[in-house]
Design an enzyme around this catalytic site. Structure first.
Site, PDB file in Angstrom:
ATOM      1  N   CYS A 156       0.845  -1.196   0.000  1.00  0.00           N
ATOM      2  CA  CYS A 156       0.000   0.000   0.000  1.00  0.00           C
ATOM      3  C   CYS A 156       0.878   1.243   0.000  1.00  0.00           C
ATOM      4  O   CYS A 156       1.886   1.308   0.707  1.00  0.00           O
ATOM      5  CB  CYS A 156      -0.924  -0.005   1.224  1.00  0.00           C
ATOM      6  SG  CYS A 156      -2.030   1.420   1.265  1.00  0.00           S
ATOM      7  N   CYS A 172       0.446   5.036   6.878  1.00  0.00           N
ATOM      8  CA  CYS A 172      -0.166   4.856   8.204  1.00  0.00           C
ATOM      9  C   CYS A 172       0.833   4.144   9.132  1.00  0.00           C
ATOM     10  O   CYS A 172       1.253   3.018   8.844  1.00  0.00           O
ATOM     11  CB  CYS A 172      -1.455   4.041   8.075  1.00  0.00           C
ATOM     12  SG  CYS A 172      -2.515   4.609   6.729  1.00  0.00           S
ATOM     13  N   CYS A 179       0.374   0.487  10.380  1.00  0.00           N
ATOM     14  CA  CYS A 179      -0.089  -0.569   9.481  1.00  0.00           C
ATOM     15  C   CYS A 179       1.030  -1.415   8.861  1.00  0.00           C
ATOM     16  O   CYS A 179       1.934  -0.892   8.210  1.00  0.00           O
ATOM     17  CB  CYS A 179      -0.932   0.049   8.367  1.00  0.00           C
ATOM     18  SG  CYS A 179      -1.698  -1.229   7.343  1.00  0.00           S
ATOM     19  N   CYS A 194     -16.443  -9.270   5.842  1.00  0.00           N
ATOM     20  CA  CYS A 194     -15.764  -8.004   5.558  1.00  0.00           C
ATOM     21  C   CYS A 194     -14.503  -8.267   4.752  1.00  0.00           C
ATOM     22  O   CYS A 194     -13.675  -9.097   5.139  1.00  0.00           O
ATOM     23  CB  CYS A 194     -15.358  -7.307   6.851  1.00  0.00           C
ATOM     24  SG  CYS A 194     -16.686  -7.191   8.047  1.00  0.00           S
ATOM     25  N   CYS A 219     -19.362  -6.293   3.678  1.00  0.00           N
ATOM     26  CA  CYS A 219     -18.702  -5.022   3.973  1.00  0.00           C
ATOM     27  C   CYS A 219     -17.366  -5.025   3.246  1.00  0.00           C
ATOM     28  O   CYS A 219     -16.724  -6.073   3.171  1.00  0.00           O
ATOM     29  CB  CYS A 219     -18.497  -4.896   5.484  1.00  0.00           C
ATOM     30  SG  CYS A 219     -17.589  -3.416   5.964  1.00  0.00           S
ATOM     31  N   CYS A 265     -19.516   2.250   8.244  1.00  0.00           N
ATOM     32  CA  CYS A 265     -18.756   1.612   9.312  1.00  0.00           C
ATOM     33  C   CYS A 265     -17.487   2.438   9.483  1.00  0.00           C
ATOM     34  O   CYS A 265     -16.657   2.490   8.568  1.00  0.00           O
ATOM     35  CB  CYS A 265     -18.416   0.168   8.930  1.00  0.00           C
ATOM     36  SG  CYS A 265     -17.303  -0.636  10.118  1.00  0.00           S
ATOM     37  N   ARG A 323     -18.179  -2.381  17.595  1.00  0.00           N
ATOM     38  CA  ARG A 323     -17.423  -3.618  17.322  1.00  0.00           C
ATOM     39  C   ARG A 323     -16.120  -3.648  18.094  1.00  0.00           C
ATOM     40  O   ARG A 323     -15.279  -2.763  17.942  1.00  0.00           O
ATOM     41  CB  ARG A 323     -17.142  -3.741  15.814  1.00  0.00           C
ATOM     42  CG  ARG A 323     -18.446  -3.766  15.020  1.00  0.00           C
ATOM     43  CD  ARG A 323     -18.246  -3.910  13.534  1.00  0.00           C
ATOM     44  NE  ARG A 323     -19.514  -3.676  12.875  1.00  0.00           N
ATOM     45  CZ  ARG A 323     -20.424  -4.629  12.624  1.00  0.00           C
ATOM     46  NH1 ARG A 323     -20.199  -5.888  12.922  1.00  0.00           N
ATOM     47  NH2 ARG A 323     -21.578  -4.314  12.054  1.00  0.00           N
TER      48      ARG A 323
HETATM   49  N1  SAM Z   1      -6.607   0.576   3.069  1.00  0.00           N
HETATM   50  C1  SAM Z   1      -7.904   0.755   3.554  1.00  0.00           C
HETATM   51  C2  SAM Z   1      -8.014   1.880   4.552  1.00  0.00           C
HETATM   52  O1  SAM Z   1      -7.007   2.246   5.157  1.00  0.00           O
HETATM   53  O2  SAM Z   1      -9.110   2.375   4.729  1.00  0.00           O
HETATM   54  C3  SAM Z   1      -8.504  -0.514   4.170  1.00  0.00           C
HETATM   55  C4  SAM Z   1      -7.638  -1.451   4.976  1.00  0.00           C
HETATM   56  S1  SAM Z   1      -6.958  -0.804   6.510  1.00  0.00           S
HETATM   57  C5  SAM Z   1      -5.857  -2.093   6.971  1.00  0.00           C
HETATM   58  C6  SAM Z   1      -8.349  -0.928   7.642  1.00  0.00           C
HETATM   59  C7  SAM Z   1      -8.161  -0.454   9.068  1.00  0.00           C
HETATM   60  O3  SAM Z   1      -7.415  -1.399   9.830  1.00  0.00           O
HETATM   61  C8  SAM Z   1      -7.387   0.836   9.293  1.00  0.00           C
HETATM   62  O4  SAM Z   1      -8.172   1.958   9.051  1.00  0.00           O
HETATM   63  C9  SAM Z   1      -7.024   0.737  10.762  1.00  0.00           C
HETATM   64  O5  SAM Z   1      -7.995   1.369  11.556  1.00  0.00           O
HETATM   65  C10 SAM Z   1      -7.000  -0.774  11.023  1.00  0.00           C
HETATM   66  N2  SAM Z   1      -5.648  -1.256  11.361  1.00  0.00           N
HETATM   67  C11 SAM Z   1      -4.628  -1.466  10.514  1.00  0.00           C
HETATM   68  N3  SAM Z   1      -3.517  -1.886  11.161  1.00  0.00           N
HETATM   69  C12 SAM Z   1      -3.847  -1.938  12.479  1.00  0.00           C
HETATM   70  C13 SAM Z   1      -3.121  -2.289  13.658  1.00  0.00           C
HETATM   71  N4  SAM Z   1      -1.851  -2.642  13.614  1.00  0.00           N
HETATM   72  N5  SAM Z   1      -3.773  -2.247  14.837  1.00  0.00           N
HETATM   73  C14 SAM Z   1      -5.088  -1.882  14.874  1.00  0.00           C
HETATM   74  N6  SAM Z   1      -5.822  -1.534  13.803  1.00  0.00           N
HETATM   75  C15 SAM Z   1      -5.195  -1.548  12.615  1.00  0.00           C
HETATM   76 FE1  SF4 Z   2      -2.808   1.264   3.394  1.00  0.00          FE
HETATM   77 FE2  SF4 Z   2      -2.718   0.150   5.781  1.00  0.00          FE
HETATM   78 FE3  SF4 Z   2      -3.084   2.753   5.574  1.00  0.00          FE
HETATM   79 FE4  SF4 Z   2      -5.067   1.057   4.775  1.00  0.00          FE
HETATM   80  S1  SF4 Z   2      -4.291   1.356   6.844  1.00  0.00           S
HETATM   81  S2  SF4 Z   2      -4.323   2.878   3.714  1.00  0.00           S
HETATM   82  S3  SF4 Z   2      -3.789  -0.637   4.014  1.00  0.00           S
HETATM   83  S4  SF4 Z   2      -1.250   1.628   4.951  1.00  0.00           S
END
Ligand code: SAM
Ligand code: SF4
Ligand code: DTB
Length: 329
Positions: free
Chosen positions: A53, A57, A60, A99, A131, A191, A263
């Site tokens: 990606c 973030c 992530c 989901c 979802c 959501c 949730r």
């Molecule tokens: N890329 C898309 C986005 O960011 O909207 C969808 C996938 S992203 C992995 C979905 C959500 O997973 C993120 O918005 C975040 O809130 C949650 N998430 C990701 N990594 C996480 C972590 N290490 N601990 C807790 N929540 C996490």
């Molecule tokens: Fe990409 Fe992870 Fe951020 Fe979603 S949360 S936009 S998968 S880096």
């Protein structure tokens, strides 16, 4: 009690910081009034496209810039049939919502999006709620997802507008709100939730809940995640939060958004049974169910079913779980 969309930060902070027993009592009272059915929805998650990606973030594991340090293997978009088969298995195991998450910054029109549309149709055809979380959307894409029968779109605000820049720099808070607006316009349920334990203050948590609870109508679904610190991500060394903080966040979300399905999401694996039961008592009425979240491990499914039974709650049936659903309310 009426549903309010004018909560202030101070009011929410006061609830979040209130003595635990008062907070739990108030949350459980609201919960009983609005969720007489006493159900917990089992939602299964599947990463349909993993890693690589372009976003940054900090929490992530799927950001490509953390891949070297995390060692996460990227996987292209899955085949439609494989996804539908996974959904069928999740349904057989008791889940009523499926989901699908893709590690995309935004949806791009073309073959991949067409495949996601087919996945949504396949899941809906089995009678499950569908979802997806695919990053940012334009209105046309939101409308196409709605036409495919999508139940809900997940797009988290993650934290307060003020703390957001400390966690993500490749998009703005307003970008997130704009996508949520398009989802709402398309008639898909919203959501959206966040993560605690990233170094934010209690005030930031109250602000996140303020932004969510001043959306009118409220999101039908609010996932409360505790950070899963993944080694190799910039937040990989953060200390696990005290489970009671998660319970407080759930209880406050329940009080300010009475009808919403709250949730208990990422981070549940670090909670013992007692802490999970406290979170259910505080108003959580859905869990992610299945051996994996997106890339990290989740709780054992048999233990989850036992937990719900021991808590004296019921598993929600398919098609009977949305806030406002005529069979539930
Ligand atoms: N890329 C898309 C986005 O960011 O909207 C969808 C996938 S992203 C992995 C979905 C959500 O997973 C993120 O918005 C975040 O809130 C949650 N998430 C990701 N990594 C996480 C972590 N290490 N601990 C807790 N929540 C996490
Ligand atoms: Fe990409 Fe992870 Fe951020 Fe979603 S949360 S936009 S998968 S880096
Ligand atoms: C949400 O709020 N939490 C889920 C779901 N929505 C998509 C994702 C949690 C991801 C946890 C880290 C992982 O497994 O990669």
């Amino acid at each position: 009690m009426n549903i309010r969309s004018n909560w202030s930060t101070d009011e929410i902070l006061e609830i979040l910081e209130s003595p635990l027993m008062e907070l739990l009592y108030r949350a459980q009272t609201v919960h009983r009034e609005y969720h007489e059915d006493n159900t917990v929805q089992l939602a299964s998650l599947l990463s349909i496209k993993t890693g690589a990606c372009t976003e940054d973030c900090k929490y992530c594991p799927q950001a490509s810039r953390h891949a070297k340090a995390t060692g996460l293997k990227r996987e292209p978009l899955m085949d439609v049939d494989d996804v539908v088969m996974k959904a069928r298995r999740a349904k057989e195991a008791g889940a009523s919502r499926f989901c699908m998450g893709a590690a995309w910054r935004e949806v791009k029109d073309g073959e991949d999006f067409d495949k996601v549309i087919r996945m949504v149709k396949g899941v809906r055809a089995m009678g499950m709620e569908a979802c997806v979380t695919l990053g940012m959307l334009n209105q046309d894409q939101a409308d196409r997802l709605a036409d495919a029968g999508l139940t809900a779109y997940n797009h988290n605000l993650d934290t307060s507008p003020e703390f957001y820049g400390d966690i993500i720099s490749t998009r703005t808070y307003q970008d997130r709100l704009d996508t949520l607006g398009r989802v709402r316009n398309a008639g898909i349920t919203v959501c959206s939730g966040g993560i605690i334990g990233m170094g934010e203050s209690l005030w930031d948590r109250a602000r996140l809940l303020e932004v969510l609870s001043t959306l009118d109508p409220h999101p039908e679904s609010v996932p409360i995640n505790a950070l899963v610190p993944v080694e190799g991500t910039p937040l990989g060394n953060r200390k696990l939060i005290d489970p009671i903080e998660l319970v407080r966040m759930v209880a406050t979300a329940r009080i300010v958004m009475p009808k919403t399905r709250v949730r208990l999401s990422a981070g549940r694996a670090m909670l013992n049974r007692e802490a999970q039961i406290l979170a259910l008592m505080a108003g959580a009425n859905s869990i992610f169910y299945g051996e994996k979240l997106l890339t990290t491990d989740n709780n054992d499914t048999e233990e989850d079913k036992q937990l719900i039974e021991d808590a004296g709650m019921k598993v929600a049936e398919a098609g009977c779980s949305e806030a406002g659903c005529s069979s539930c309310s």
